[in-house]
Design a protein around this motif. Structure first.
Motif, PDB file in Angstrom:
ATOM      1  N   LYS A 150       0.832  -1.210   0.000  1.00  0.00           N
ATOM      2  CA  LYS A 150       0.000   0.000   0.000  1.00  0.00           C
ATOM      3  C   LYS A 150       0.863   1.256   0.000  1.00  0.00           C
ATOM      4  CE  LYS A 150      -3.417   2.488   2.707  1.00  0.00           C
ATOM      5  NZ  LYS A 150      -4.013   2.652   4.010  1.00  0.00           N
ATOM      6  N   ASP A 151       1.890   1.289   0.837  1.00  0.00           N
ATOM      7  CA  ASP A 151       2.744   2.468   0.939  1.00  0.00           C
ATOM      8  C   ASP A 151       3.507   2.747  -0.359  1.00  0.00           C
ATOM      9  OD1 ASP A 151       1.891   2.776   3.528  1.00  0.00           O
ATOM     10  OD2 ASP A 151       3.843   2.451   4.455  1.00  0.00           O
ATOM     11  N   PHE A 152       3.780   1.710  -1.129  1.00  0.00           N
ATOM     12  CA  PHE A 152       4.546   1.880  -2.362  1.00  0.00           C
ATOM     13  C   PHE A 152       3.696   1.661  -3.611  1.00  0.00           C
ATOM     14  CE2 PHE A 152       7.957   0.792   0.735  1.00  0.00           C
ATOM     15  CZ  PHE A 152       8.568   2.042   0.710  1.00  0.00           C
ATOM     16  N   ASP A 153       2.387   1.869  -3.495  1.00  0.00           N
ATOM     17  CA  ASP A 153       1.524   1.672  -4.662  1.00  0.00           C
ATOM     18  C   ASP A 153       1.903   2.608  -5.809  1.00  0.00           C
ATOM     19  OD1 ASP A 153       0.529   3.976  -3.432  1.00  0.00           O
ATOM     20  OD2 ASP A 153      -1.565   3.436  -3.692  1.00  0.00           O
ATOM     21  N   TYR A 154       2.274   3.845  -5.496  1.00  0.00           N
ATOM     22  CA  TYR A 154       2.688   4.796  -6.524  1.00  0.00           C
ATOM     23  C   TYR A 154       3.938   4.303  -7.256  1.00  0.00           C
ATOM     24  CZ  TYR A 154       6.395   6.410  -3.370  1.00  0.00           C
ATOM     25  OH  TYR A 154       7.505   6.468  -2.558  1.00  0.00           O
ATOM     26  N   LEU A 155       4.837   3.682  -6.519  1.00  0.00           N
ATOM     27  CA  LEU A 155       6.073   3.167  -7.089  1.00  0.00           C
ATOM     28  C   LEU A 155       5.804   1.940  -7.959  1.00  0.00           C
ATOM     29  CD1 LEU A 155       9.148   3.156  -7.253  1.00  0.00           C
ATOM     30  CD2 LEU A 155       9.185   1.967  -5.054  1.00  0.00           C
ATOM     31  N   LEU A 156       5.008   1.020  -7.429  1.00  0.00           N
ATOM     32  CA  LEU A 156       4.684  -0.189  -8.182  1.00  0.00           C
ATOM     33  C   LEU A 156       3.904   0.131  -9.452  1.00  0.00           C
ATOM     34  CD1 LEU A 156       3.831  -2.427  -5.118  1.00  0.00           C
ATOM     35  CD2 LEU A 156       5.794  -2.706  -6.656  1.00  0.00           C
ATOM     36  N   ALA A 157       3.063   1.165  -9.396  1.00  0.00           N
ATOM     37  CA  ALA A 157       2.308   1.570 -10.588  1.00  0.00           C
ATOM     38  C   ALA A 157       3.235   2.093 -11.678  1.00  0.00           C
ATOM     39  CB  ALA A 157       1.280   2.634 -10.211  1.00  0.00           C
ATOM     40  N   SER A 158       4.415   2.566 -11.299  1.00  0.00           N
ATOM     41  CA  SER A 158       5.362   3.096 -12.282  1.00  0.00           C
ATOM     42  C   SER A 158       6.109   1.991 -13.036  1.00  0.00           C
ATOM     43  CB  SER A 158       6.363   4.047 -11.614  1.00  0.00           C
ATOM     44  OG  SER A 158       7.331   3.333 -10.869  1.00  0.00           O
ATOM     45  N   VAL A 159       6.019   0.767 -12.545  1.00  0.00           N
ATOM     46  CA  VAL A 159       6.693  -0.373 -13.194  1.00  0.00           C
ATOM     47  C   VAL A 159       5.739  -1.569 -13.235  1.00  0.00           C
ATOM     48  CG1 VAL A 159       9.116   0.207 -12.784  1.00  0.00           C
ATOM     49  CG2 VAL A 159       7.805  -0.893 -10.983  1.00  0.00           C
ATOM     50  N   PRO A 160       4.697  -1.503 -14.078  1.00  0.00           N
ATOM     51  CA  PRO A 160       3.696  -2.572 -14.090  1.00  0.00           C
ATOM     52  C   PRO A 160       4.267  -3.952 -14.424  1.00  0.00           C
ATOM     53  CG  PRO A 160       3.287  -0.969 -15.848  1.00  0.00           C
ATOM     54  CD  PRO A 160       4.410  -0.448 -15.031  1.00  0.00           C
TER      55      PRO A 160
END
Length: 167
Positions: A150-160
């Motif tokens: 959850k905390d890194f959702d923005y990061l994970l969204a950047s590298v699908p």
């Protein structure tokens, strides 16, 4: 400097500064958020607020490899909150061997993070509600894994493609 958190009277300031950093993050103003986070770590090197984890994610989203590695070495810990962004960083930089090495450490730290990211285990709405309702979580638990993701959702969204790489 360095031990600000130990002075009880400074804590409202430190909490406000952290919220300022989080607001910048929510606005996508990552450079401003990094500035706030770095200042917080200068004030409180012991990092009672977990700012290092936010910074690791921010360094990764902006591909600031040297800063990420320096932060990782400074705190030299095996927390899932530190390892997931580092694995993503190496992936983004094309260093797949280092990324796999960090993923191995991440699996040792909390196997549920990998399981949730790959879909080997599902995050149900009931589980999420339970995790959100609790005030704390145990290390290596499903709840910790949920909050890492959850905390890194923005990061994970950047590298699908990262979750496919994990498999």
């Amino acid at each position: 400097m360095g031990e600000f958190w130990g002075l009880i009277g400074t804590r409202p300031f430190m909490r406000t500064k952290r919220n300022y950093m989080l607001t910048f993050m929510s606005l996508g103003r990552y450079t401003d958020a990094i500035k706030q986070g770095e200042e917080l770590l200068e004030l409180n090197e012991g990092d009672n607020q977990g700012i290092r984890y936010n910074l690791m994610g921010l360094y990764t989203i902006l591909e600031m490899l040297d800063d990420a590695e320096k932060l990782y070495k400074k705190y030299s810990e095996g927390s899932a909150f530190m390892l997931l962004p580092l694995a993503v960083m190496y992936y983004k930089k094309g260093d797949y061997n280092k990324s796999k090495k960090i993923l191995k450490k991440l699996k040792e730290s909390n196997e549920f993070v990998i399981d949730f990211l790959t879909g080997a285990q599902k995050l149900t709405k009931a589980k999420i509600n339970k995790f959100e309702a609790e005030e704390a979580f145990a290390l290596r638990s499903e709840a910790e894994a949920y909050f890492v993701i959850k905390d890194f959702d923005y990061l994970l969204a950047s590298v699908p493609s990262f979750s496919k790489f994990i498999n």
